[in-house]
Design a protein around this motif. Sequence first.
Motif, PDB file in Angstrom:
ATOM      1  N   LEU A 207       0.824  -1.209   0.000  1.00 17.05           N
ATOM      2  CA  LEU A 207       0.000   0.000   0.000  1.00 17.05           C
ATOM      3  C   LEU A 207       0.853   1.252   0.000  1.00 17.05           C
ATOM      4  O   LEU A 207       0.582   2.217  -0.728  1.00 17.05           O
ATOM      5  N   THR A 208       1.895   1.266   0.830  1.00 17.74           N
ATOM      6  CA  THR A 208       2.783   2.429   0.878  1.00 17.74           C
ATOM      7  C   THR A 208       3.508   2.615  -0.448  1.00 17.74           C
ATOM      8  O   THR A 208       3.657   3.741  -0.936  1.00 17.74           O
ATOM      9  N   PHE A 209       3.948   1.512  -1.027  1.00  8.72           N
ATOM     10  CA  PHE A 209       4.637   1.554  -2.319  1.00  8.72           C
ATOM     11  C   PHE A 209       3.737   2.201  -3.374  1.00  8.72           C
ATOM     12  O   PHE A 209       4.163   3.102  -4.115  1.00  8.72           O
ATOM     13  N   ALA A 210       2.500   1.748  -3.446  1.00 12.64           N
ATOM     14  CA  ALA A 210       1.576   2.275  -4.457  1.00 12.64           C
ATOM     15  C   ALA A 210       1.232   3.733  -4.194  1.00 12.64           C
ATOM     16  O   ALA A 210       1.286   4.580  -5.093  1.00 12.64           O
ATOM     17  N   LEU A 211       0.886   4.044  -2.941  1.00 12.78           N
ATOM     18  CA  LEU A 211       0.463   5.406  -2.605  1.00 12.78           C
ATOM     19  C   LEU A 211       1.604   6.399  -2.743  1.00 12.78           C
ATOM     20  O   LEU A 211       1.472   7.437  -3.414  1.00 12.78           O
ATOM     21  N   GLU A 212       2.731   6.094  -2.108  1.00  9.90           N
ATOM     22  CA  GLU A 212       3.850   7.033  -2.132  1.00  9.90           C
ATOM     23  C   GLU A 212       4.507   7.105  -3.503  1.00  9.90           C
ATOM     24  O   GLU A 212       5.014   8.160  -3.891  1.00  9.90           O
ATOM     25  N   GLY A 213       4.494   5.993  -4.235  1.00  7.31           N
ATOM     26  CA  GLY A 213       5.030   6.044  -5.592  1.00  7.31           C
ATOM     27  C   GLY A 213       4.234   6.995  -6.462  1.00  7.31           C
ATOM     28  O   GLY A 213       4.796   7.794  -7.212  1.00  7.31           O
ATOM     29  N   LEU A 214       2.911   6.937  -6.334  1.00 10.60           N
ATOM     30  CA  LEU A 214       2.051   7.842  -7.103  1.00 10.60           C
ATOM     31  C   LEU A 214       2.252   9.289  -6.671  1.00 10.60           C
ATOM     32  O   LEU A 214       2.401  10.188  -7.505  1.00 10.60           O
ATOM     33  N   VAL A 215       2.278   9.518  -5.361  1.00  4.76           N
ATOM     34  CA  VAL A 215       2.423  10.888  -4.847  1.00  4.76           C
ATOM     35  C   VAL A 215       3.774  11.470  -5.237  1.00  4.76           C
ATOM     36  O   VAL A 215       3.864  12.614  -5.713  1.00  4.76           O
ATOM     37  N   ALA A 216       4.844  10.697  -5.043  1.00  6.05           N
ATOM     38  CA  ALA A 216       6.180  11.198  -5.374  1.00  6.05           C
ATOM     39  C   ALA A 216       6.294  11.477  -6.875  1.00  6.05           C
ATOM     40  O   ALA A 216       6.901  12.474  -7.284  1.00  6.05           O
ATOM     41  N   GLY A 217       5.697  10.612  -7.693  1.00  7.80           N
ATOM     42  CA  GLY A 217       5.740  10.839  -9.131  1.00  7.80           C
ATOM     43  C   GLY A 217       5.032  12.116  -9.538  1.00  7.80           C
ATOM     44  O   GLY A 217       5.532  12.894 -10.358  1.00  7.80           O
ATOM     45  N   ILE A 218       3.878  12.365  -8.951  1.00  5.01           N
ATOM     46  CA  ILE A 218       3.103  13.569  -9.285  1.00  5.01           C
ATOM     47  C   ILE A 218       3.801  14.825  -8.774  1.00  5.01           C
ATOM     48  O   ILE A 218       3.881  15.837  -9.485  1.00  5.01           O
ATOM     49  N   GLN A 219       4.312  14.775  -7.548  1.00  5.43           N
ATOM     50  CA  GLN A 219       4.953  15.958  -6.974  1.00  5.43           C
ATOM     51  C   GLN A 219       6.236  16.310  -7.710  1.00  5.43           C
ATOM     52  O   GLN A 219       6.539  17.495  -7.911  1.00  5.43           O
ATOM     53  N   ALA A 220       7.015  15.308  -8.120  1.00  6.13           N
ATOM     54  CA  ALA A 220       8.221  15.587  -8.895  1.00  6.13           C
ATOM     55  C   ALA A 220       7.864  16.223 -10.236  1.00  6.13           C
ATOM     56  O   ALA A 220       8.541  17.140 -10.710  1.00  6.13           O
ATOM     57  N   LEU A 221       6.775  15.754 -10.839  1.00  4.17           N
ATOM     58  CA  LEU A 221       6.316  16.334 -12.104  1.00  4.17           C
ATOM     59  C   LEU A 221       5.868  17.775 -11.909  1.00  4.17           C
ATOM     60  O   LEU A 221       6.177  18.650 -12.719  1.00  4.17           O
ATOM     61  N   ARG A 222       5.166  18.026 -10.819  1.00  2.00           N
ATOM     62  CA  ARG A 222       4.699  19.390 -10.530  1.00  2.00           C
ATOM     63  C   ARG A 222       5.879  20.350 -10.352  1.00  2.00           C
ATOM     64  O   ARG A 222       5.879  21.468 -10.879  1.00  2.00           O
TER      65      ARG A 222
ATOM     66  N   GLU B 127       8.873  19.962 -11.568  1.00  2.00           N
ATOM     67  CA  GLU B 127       9.534  20.076 -12.864  1.00  2.00           C
ATOM     68  C   GLU B 127       8.851  21.129 -13.728  1.00  2.00           C
ATOM     69  O   GLU B 127       9.503  21.982 -14.342  1.00  2.00           O
ATOM     70  N   TYR B 128       7.528  21.079 -13.783  1.00  2.00           N
ATOM     71  CA  TYR B 128       6.794  21.964 -14.675  1.00  2.00           C
ATOM     72  C   TYR B 128       6.708  23.397 -14.150  1.00  2.00           C
ATOM     73  O   TYR B 128       7.023  24.350 -14.867  1.00  2.00           O
ATOM     74  N   TYR B 129       6.269  23.563 -12.916  1.00  2.00           N
ATOM     75  CA  TYR B 129       5.965  24.897 -12.418  1.00  2.00           C
ATOM     76  C   TYR B 129       7.200  25.660 -11.953  1.00  2.00           C
ATOM     77  O   TYR B 129       7.288  26.872 -12.148  1.00  2.00           O
ATOM     78  N   GLU B 130       8.152  24.968 -11.340  1.00  2.00           N
ATOM     79  CA  GLU B 130       9.313  25.673 -10.803  1.00  2.00           C
ATOM     80  C   GLU B 130      10.474  25.741 -11.802  1.00  2.00           C
ATOM     81  O   GLU B 130      11.193  26.735 -11.815  1.00  2.00           O
ATOM     82  N   LEU B 131      10.652  24.726 -12.608  1.00  2.00           N
ATOM     83  CA  LEU B 131      11.826  24.660 -13.474  1.00  2.00           C
ATOM     84  C   LEU B 131      11.524  25.037 -14.920  1.00  2.00           C
ATOM     85  O   LEU B 131      12.132  25.959 -15.469  1.00  2.00           O
ATOM     86  N   PHE B 132      10.585  24.351 -15.557  1.00  2.00           N
ATOM     87  CA  PHE B 132      10.310  24.621 -16.969  1.00  2.00           C
ATOM     88  C   PHE B 132       9.787  26.036 -17.199  1.00  2.00           C
ATOM     89  O   PHE B 132       9.964  26.588 -18.287  1.00  2.00           O
ATOM     90  N   SER B 133       9.125  26.614 -16.213  1.00  2.00           N
ATOM     91  CA  SER B 133       8.598  27.966 -16.392  1.00  2.00           C
ATOM     92  C   SER B 133       9.716  28.978 -16.593  1.00  2.00           C
ATOM     93  O   SER B 133       9.471  30.082 -17.099  1.00  2.00           O
ATOM     94  N   ARG B 134      10.946  28.632 -16.200  1.00  2.00           N
ATOM     95  CA  ARG B 134      12.093  29.509 -16.421  1.00  2.00           C
ATOM     96  C   ARG B 134      12.875  29.129 -17.671  1.00  2.00           C
ATOM     97  O   ARG B 134      13.498  29.981 -18.297  1.00  2.00           O
ATOM     98  N   VAL B 135      12.855  27.861 -18.009  1.00  2.00           N
ATOM     99  CA  VAL B 135      13.601  27.422 -19.187  1.00  2.00           C
ATOM    100  C   VAL B 135      12.921  27.897 -20.473  1.00  2.00           C
ATOM    101  O   VAL B 135      13.582  28.322 -21.421  1.00  2.00           O
ATOM    102  N   PHE B 136      11.588  27.837 -20.498  1.00  2.00           N
ATOM    103  CA  PHE B 136      10.840  28.191 -21.711  1.00  2.00           C
ATOM    104  C   PHE B 136      10.022  29.461 -21.511  1.00  2.00           C
ATOM    105  O   PHE B 136       9.436  29.670 -20.448  1.00  2.00           O
TER     106      PHE B 136
END
Length: 440
Positions: free
Chosen positions: A382-397, A399-408
């Motif tokens: 359960l932890t693997f599934a839940l935290e894997g999903l959360v960590a994946g989404i938060q890393a994507l967020r 990447e997009y909002y904090e980093l890519f917004s400055r690159v492009f």
Amino acid sequence: MPWRETLSPVRMERVALVAPLEARLEMLTEVARSEAVELDLPYEPGTGPEEYNRAAEAAVVHGPVAALVGWSPSRALPDLQSALEPHGASAVVIRRPQGAQPPTLLTGDEPRRRQVPALSRLLVDTYTTVPYADLDPARIAGVAYVVMFGMMFGDAGQGALLVIAGLMIRFLKVPWLERFRRTWLFITGAGLAAVFFGFLYGEFFGPTGVIPVLWLDPLEEPIPLLVAAVVLGAALLAGSYALGTINRVREGGWGYALYARSGLAGALLFAAVGLVAWGLLASSPLILVIAGVAALLALVLMFIGLFTESGGGATGGLQASVELVDSVVQLGSNLVSFARLAAFGLTHAALMMVVWQATSALWAPDWRAVLAILVFIIGNALTFALEGLVAGIQALRLEYYELFSRVFQDEGRRFRPWNPEANDPSVTAEVSAPVERHHP
């Protein structure tokens, strides 16, 4: 291929396709076969035999010669020239129209070598099409993503499961795994990052004591973990400002980059924030004075850039002032936002501690051992599934909002080679003679 070539879109040339009137169809047949030219046509290109006639009729005719213009990758031109020569046709490089942005073709996406894109490529493509003038940060973005994921999902045991899953996807010859083949390197990288941070945290399917704590225990030392997350975020932001500055220079020159919020002005303000932190830690008034001067200069440059973009005047000044304040607030919030790397790392560690404590409480050398093992397995799953999903989404967020917004800052457009047969393999070039269209 040198790795530097993968950082930029393929070089494009503005070309004129020239052929005798009677060879227009032959020329277009070779162009379609090569998939090396995006034609500038006065209509939306389609598919089917009639498309050859439509393109031929759109050609500019001058005496016995017909011509079409478009964009072509420079390294595809020699082969195209060789294919056109037997028909008396040619592809001539011409001057690029002022202000025109060529289409973007990324390395590895050429029609003759196109592959299923890796997930690091999809990270960028989902956000935007890389402008032709910009660097392509796909590989760097992939590395940043797995590092952030690993910090939030730090567990050597669960990370090892990800590594095994990635290798199985890569090497097992199972038909239903084919669709996931492109993800193997990404999953393996994320798993290795999780294993690395798991060893730092001393986590192996939770605080089981199997491995020692090499750096810190997240639950025992949350403040150092929080500081480390912000420092990592600062390093990633510095990288995004560096890429953003390079892109602003490539887009509009040093003058444009000097005043841009995601260029030199923004990078200088970010550096001033770092100097303030250094000065406070070192109790150095000199460093704080330097930081203040740098911040003031950065704000002046940013205001000039924003004022110019707004069109000037009183309204422009007010708009520039509001956007300047917003830029400062946004910089602070973006930096603090990386604290979530520590927050979700703490959450993961807390959940695994609950699972381990429940397992330990149930363990006994009798039938309760079976129950303890079930709790351990189900809790980890359960932890693997839940935290894997959360960590994946938060890393994507992040990447997009904090980093890519400055690159492009702008969005490019994809290279679309003209080929009426692309979606209809049965189509042939056996078409009737086109209607001539003469231009003065």
